[in-house]
Design a protein around this motif. Structure first.
Motif, PDB file in Angstrom:
ATOM      1  N   MET A   1      49.066  35.619  33.518  1.00 25.46           N
ATOM      2  CA  MET A   1      49.705  36.312  32.410  1.00 25.46           C
ATOM      3  C   MET A   1      51.132  35.807  32.223  1.00 25.46           C
ATOM      4  SD  MET A   1      47.385  38.609  31.476  1.00 25.46           S
ATOM      5  CE  MET A   1      48.324  39.760  30.458  1.00 25.46           C
ATOM      6  N   PRO A   2      51.322  34.682  31.562  1.00 27.70           N
ATOM      7  CA  PRO A   2      52.698  34.247  31.315  1.00 27.70           C
ATOM      8  C   PRO A   2      53.465  35.277  30.490  1.00 27.70           C
ATOM      9  CG  PRO A   2      51.168  32.448  30.936  1.00 27.70           C
ATOM     10  CD  PRO A   2      50.342  33.691  31.108  1.00 27.70           C
ATOM     11  N   ILE A   3      54.737  35.401  30.779  1.00 28.08           N
ATOM     12  CA  ILE A   3      55.604  36.381  30.115  1.00 28.08           C
ATOM     13  C   ILE A   3      56.781  35.646  29.483  1.00 28.08           C
ATOM     14  CG2 ILE A   3      57.100  38.391  30.460  1.00 28.08           C
ATOM     15  CD1 ILE A   3      55.326  38.824  33.082  1.00 28.08           C
ATOM     16  N   ILE A   4      56.943  35.842  28.182  1.00 30.12           N
ATOM     17  CA  ILE A   4      58.062  35.252  27.458  1.00 30.12           C
ATOM     18  C   ILE A   4      59.046  36.363  27.139  1.00 30.12           C
ATOM     19  CG2 ILE A   4      58.773  34.028  25.363  1.00 30.12           C
ATOM     20  CD1 ILE A   4      55.833  33.070  25.084  1.00 30.12           C
ATOM     21  N   THR A   5      60.273  36.219  27.584  1.00 29.41           N
ATOM     22  CA  THR A   5      61.317  37.177  27.240  1.00 29.41           C
ATOM     23  C   THR A   5      62.302  36.473  26.335  1.00 29.41           C
ATOM     24  OG1 THR A   5      61.046  38.182  29.401  1.00 29.41           O
ATOM     25  CG2 THR A   5      63.030  38.765  28.191  1.00 29.41           C
ATOM     26  N   ILE A   6      62.558  37.044  25.180  1.00 32.17           N
ATOM     27  CA  ILE A   6      63.525  36.434  24.279  1.00 32.17           C
ATOM     28  C   ILE A   6      64.664  37.406  24.033  1.00 32.17           C
ATOM     29  CG2 ILE A   6      62.110  36.983  22.231  1.00 32.17           C
ATOM     30  CD1 ILE A   6      63.429  34.298  21.060  1.00 32.17           C
ATOM     31  N   SER A   7      65.865  36.928  24.310  1.00 33.20           N
ATOM     32  CA  SER A   7      67.066  37.748  24.260  1.00 33.20           C
ATOM     33  C   SER A   7      67.969  37.189  23.172  1.00 33.20           C
ATOM     34  CB  SER A   7      67.712  37.634  25.652  1.00 33.20           C
ATOM     35  OG  SER A   7      68.950  38.252  25.715  1.00 33.20           O
ATOM     36  N   GLY A   8      68.234  37.992  22.148  1.00 31.54           N
ATOM     37  CA  GLY A   8      69.054  37.506  21.040  1.00 31.54           C
ATOM     38  C   GLY A   8      69.512  38.661  20.176  1.00 31.54           C
ATOM     39  N   PRO A   9      69.972  38.361  18.954  1.00 31.00           N
ATOM     40  CA  PRO A   9      70.463  39.419  18.065  1.00 31.00           C
ATOM     41  C   PRO A   9      69.304  40.286  17.551  1.00 31.00           C
ATOM     42  CG  PRO A   9      70.478  37.288  16.936  1.00 31.00           C
ATOM     43  CD  PRO A   9      70.068  37.021  18.348  1.00 31.00           C
ATOM     44  N   ALA A  10      69.643  41.404  16.940  1.00 26.91           N
ATOM     45  CA  ALA A  10      68.641  42.340  16.416  1.00 26.91           C
ATOM     46  C   ALA A  10      67.765  41.664  15.353  1.00 26.91           C
ATOM     47  CB  ALA A  10      69.343  43.554  15.813  1.00 26.91           C
ATOM     48  N   LEU A  11      66.517  42.102  15.299  1.00 24.18           N
ATOM     49  CA  LEU A  11      65.545  41.584  14.328  1.00 24.18           C
ATOM     50  C   LEU A  11      64.871  42.766  13.644  1.00 24.18           C
ATOM     51  CD1 LEU A  11      63.658  38.903  16.496  1.00 24.18           C
ATOM     52  CD2 LEU A  11      65.162  38.417  14.558  1.00 24.18           C
ATOM     53  N   ASP A  12      64.491  42.609  12.376  1.00 27.47           N
ATOM     54  CA  ASP A  12      63.669  43.658  11.776  1.00 27.47           C
ATOM     55  C   ASP A  12      62.216  43.450  12.225  1.00 27.47           C
ATOM     56  OD1 ASP A  12      62.414  41.744  10.096  1.00 27.47           O
ATOM     57  OD2 ASP A  12      63.945  42.011   8.559  1.00 27.47           O
ATOM     58  N   VAL A  13      61.361  44.438  11.941  1.00 28.34           N
ATOM     59  CA  VAL A  13      60.027  44.422  12.532  1.00 28.34           C
ATOM     60  C   VAL A  13      59.182  43.248  12.021  1.00 28.34           C
ATOM     61  CG1 VAL A  13      58.972  46.036  10.905  1.00 28.34           C
ATOM     62  CG2 VAL A  13      58.084  45.882  13.250  1.00 28.34           C
ATOM     63  N   GLU A  14      59.412  42.841  10.780  1.00 29.11           N
ATOM     64  CA  GLU A  14      58.637  41.709  10.266  1.00 29.11           C
ATOM     65  C   GLU A  14      58.993  40.420  11.030  1.00 29.11           C
ATOM     66  OE1 GLU A  14      55.943  39.559   8.892  1.00 29.11           O
ATOM     67  OE2 GLU A  14      55.926  41.700   8.509  1.00 29.11           O
ATOM     68  N   HIS A  15      60.277  40.239  11.313  1.00 29.50           N
ATOM     69  CA  HIS A  15      60.672  39.070  12.094  1.00 29.50           C
ATOM     70  C   HIS A  15      60.177  39.163  13.548  1.00 29.50           C
ATOM     71  CE1 HIS A  15      63.597  38.242   8.748  1.00 29.50           C
ATOM     72  NE2 HIS A  15      63.155  37.020   9.009  1.00 29.50           N
ATOM     73  N   LYS A  16      60.100  40.381  14.067  1.00 26.57           N
ATOM     74  CA  LYS A  16      59.526  40.531  15.422  1.00 26.57           C
ATOM     75  C   LYS A  16      58.057  40.088  15.422  1.00 26.57           C
ATOM     76  CE  LYS A  16      62.676  44.220  16.753  1.00 26.57           C
ATOM     77  NZ  LYS A  16      62.871  45.648  17.102  1.00 26.57           N
ATOM     78  N   ARG A  17      57.339  40.455  14.358  1.00 23.55           N
ATOM     79  CA  ARG A  17      55.929  40.019  14.260  1.00 23.55           C
ATOM     80  C   ARG A  17      55.824  38.490  14.267  1.00 23.55           C
ATOM     81  NH1 ARG A  17      55.502  44.197  10.209  1.00 23.55           N
ATOM     82  NH2 ARG A  17      54.551  46.002  11.228  1.00 23.55           N
ATOM     83  N   GLU A  18      56.673  37.857  13.450  1.00 25.99           N
ATOM     84  CA  GLU A  18      56.637  36.385  13.374  1.00 25.99           C
ATOM     85  C   GLU A  18      57.009  35.752  14.713  1.00 25.99           C
ATOM     86  OE1 GLU A  18      59.081  34.801  10.223  1.00 25.99           O
ATOM     87  OE2 GLU A  18      58.463  36.392   8.842  1.00 25.99           O
ATOM     88  N   MET A  19      58.037  36.343  15.356  1.00 26.58           N
ATOM     89  CA  MET A  19      58.487  35.786  16.633  1.00 26.58           C
ATOM     90  C   MET A  19      57.367  35.894  17.676  1.00 26.58           C
ATOM     91  SD  MET A  19      61.231  34.415  17.978  1.00 26.58           S
ATOM     92  CE  MET A  19      62.820  35.032  17.396  1.00 26.58           C
ATOM     93  N   ALA A  20      56.794  37.085  17.800  1.00 24.75           N
ATOM     94  CA  ALA A  20      55.768  37.301  18.822  1.00 24.75           C
ATOM     95  C   ALA A  20      54.565  36.404  18.575  1.00 24.75           C
ATOM     96  CB  ALA A  20      55.342  38.774  18.829  1.00 24.75           C
ATOM     97  N   SER A  21      54.172  36.326  17.331  1.00 25.83           N
ATOM     98  CA  SER A  21      52.990  35.537  17.006  1.00 25.83           C
ATOM     99  C   SER A  21      53.244  34.038  17.222  1.00 25.83           C
ATOM    100  CB  SER A  21      52.606  35.871  15.552  1.00 25.83           C
ATOM    101  OG  SER A  21      52.061  34.788  14.900  1.00 25.83           O
ATOM    102  N   GLY A  22      54.410  33.569  16.796  1.00 22.08           N
ATOM    103  CA  GLY A  22      54.724  32.146  16.925  1.00 22.08           C
ATOM    104  C   GLY A  22      54.906  31.717  18.382  1.00 22.08           C
ATOM    105  N   LEU A  23      55.654  32.501  19.151  1.00 22.21           N
ATOM    106  CA  LEU A  23      55.889  32.134  20.560  1.00 22.21           C
ATOM    107  C   LEU A  23      54.575  32.162  21.338  1.00 22.21           C
ATOM    108  CD1 LEU A  23      59.175  34.143  21.408  1.00 22.21           C
ATOM    109  CD2 LEU A  23      58.992  31.753  20.669  1.00 22.21           C
ATOM    110  N   THR A  24      53.735  33.144  21.033  1.00 23.80           N
ATOM    111  CA  THR A  24      52.459  33.275  21.756  1.00 23.80           C
ATOM    112  C   THR A  24      51.557  32.076  21.479  1.00 23.80           C
ATOM    113  OG1 THR A  24      52.606  35.681  21.710  1.00 23.80           O
ATOM    114  CG2 THR A  24      50.396  34.737  22.001  1.00 23.80           C
TER     115      THR A  24
END
Lengths: 65, 65, 65, 65, 65, 65
Positions: free
Chosen positions: E1-24
């Motif tokens: 179970m690899p775990i990606i932690t991303i630490s940065g500025p605040a994101l709205d929920v749509e950008h969180k969706r894109e981030m999670a989907s893209g990194l995964t």
């Protein structure tokens, strides 16, 4: 000073007490160190900040972070 | 880009400035890198999310996280 | 998927088994989640990479990281 | 018990002593806590495990992790 | 179970969706594991809790954490 | 300076290049920041240091950390 960081969904304070006390007991036994050498830090992640399989937990079920 | 993460009790902004500036100066000197290569991240833990010896800091004294 | 990270001195594999199994049991009970939802990651720090009070553990006693 | 984690390139033991002692002094002053309440953990990343701008540090210059 | 932690500025929920989907997607391809084995955790740091070069991001420009 | 930390099984250097480059591209796009603002740190966990469901990955299958 072993440090246990637990990252998961939100907990009420009574569950935090149980978590801290239970994890500390295990670590103290396995390391063979007194409990006051063990630190526990609890991170509570909102479900929109955690994803499994690329989908936010907030988009699946709110209690599964 | 060395990264310093400091996890402790809440700080006001003036203390955050002192912390970031002081930690960066030390790391810059010891690594022999210019200060703008050093990142500092401050994590503020509420006292009910930290435990020492299995007891929440919130249950001991509120200022000791 | 709660994640428990434990950072401390080196452990042999049998103690890693006990640590993973014990911590998982506690977290599973407190979160009310099945054990297979719990991940444990063990970080073993060499004593020269940990300091308490500004002094490396390696300079105090080798087994106290 | 504030915890400082510093993640950067490899250091020899003398530089680890300076880093631990220097960071602890700053944190002790800013938090207003005695030095023995401060923990420092040093993570040494090999240059092939760090990237800036999408390029591994190992592919740029070996000493810049 | 690899775990990606991303630490940065605040994101709205749509950008969180894109981030999670893209990194995964990337991690799934590189590790050769199915996406449901990949966990993403997003940490949003307020700009007064991040510093570069010893200066808080909040003191430079509010959107650069 | 967003920071991506990815914790998983060991990778050879070519896969580290792909991982760093791919994750950086996604984060750069979603944050709207240039790639050189993005840091990636790769943590490789030995399979005896990771557990799922309380059982070490090393005790299950060696390639599933």
């Amino acid at each position: 000073m072993p440090i246990i960081t637990i990252s998961g969904p939100a907990l009420d304070v009574e569950h935090k007490r149980e978590m801290a006390s239970g994890l500390t007991k295990i670590a103290s036994e396995v390391y063979g160190r007194p409990p006051h050498h063990i630190i526990v830090i609890i991170h509570e992640n909102p479900p929109e900040n955690v994803a499994i399989g690329g989908a936010l937990v907030a988009d699946r079920r709110p209690d599964s972070a």
